[in-house]
Design an enzyme around this catalytic site. Structure first.
Site, PDB file in Angstrom:
ATOM      1  CG  HIS A 106      17.103 -31.465  14.299  1.00 56.82           C
ATOM      2  ND1 HIS A 106      17.690 -32.368  13.444  1.00 56.82           N
ATOM      3  CD2 HIS A 106      16.332 -30.654  13.525  1.00 56.82           C
ATOM      4  CE1 HIS A 106      17.298 -32.123  12.201  1.00 56.82           C
ATOM      5  NE2 HIS A 106      16.472 -31.083  12.226  1.00 56.82           N
ATOM      6  CB  CYS A 117      15.859 -27.975  11.085  1.00 51.40           C
ATOM      7  SG  CYS A 117      14.139 -28.312  11.495  1.00 51.40           S
TER       8      CYS A 117
END
Length: 142
Positions: A106, A117
């Protein structure tokens, strides 16, 4: 942008009047056929189409100590254009999830490590979001 091999993409883009991606590369250090490749040791990621890099390398940041991004091969599970991380109270634009524990590509900081992430620039996150599809593979190598 339709996923094409690097040579075909450049040819198609030349005829359409657009330039080839600035980060196009001939190879990535992964063995997957279609999806994304992430190399933790160099903080780089690629999109892979038909076994060749079609976009990248692009810079990334990933999991900080205690929140390491796991290595291995995972399927793309789902995509959410404008998601929000409840545990970390933070936006996750262009999220492409590939683990059941919530790890995703992301948009995020390229100077601060994450809670697992993969942070990408806005442009790279949008490109990954548009070109990764549910069921394709994400391979994370050391």
């Amino acid at each position: 942008m339709k996923k094409l091999g690097t040579g075909l993409a450049a040819l198609a883009l030349a005829f359409s009047g657009l330039a080839a991606p600035a980060h196009a590369s001939t190879g990535a250090p992964c063995s997957i056929r279609d999806g994304a490749c992430l190399k933790l040791s160099t903080n780089e990621a690629w999109l892979v189409y038909r076994g060749s890099a079609s976009y990248g390398p692009v810079p990334v940041t990933h999991g900080r100590p205690g929140y390491e991004t796991p290595t291995g091969t995972y399927p793309v599970l789902r995509k959410v254009r404008d998601d929000w991380s409840v545990p970390y109270n933070a936006p996750m634009p262009f999220a492409v999830y590939f683990t059941t524990s919530g790890i995703a590509f992301h948009e995020g900081s390229l100077t601060e490590q994450s809670h697992g992430c993969i942070h990408l620039s806005r442009d790279a996150a949008a490109t990954f979001f548009d070109n990764l599809f549910v069921g394709e593979q994400v391979q994370v190598v050391p």
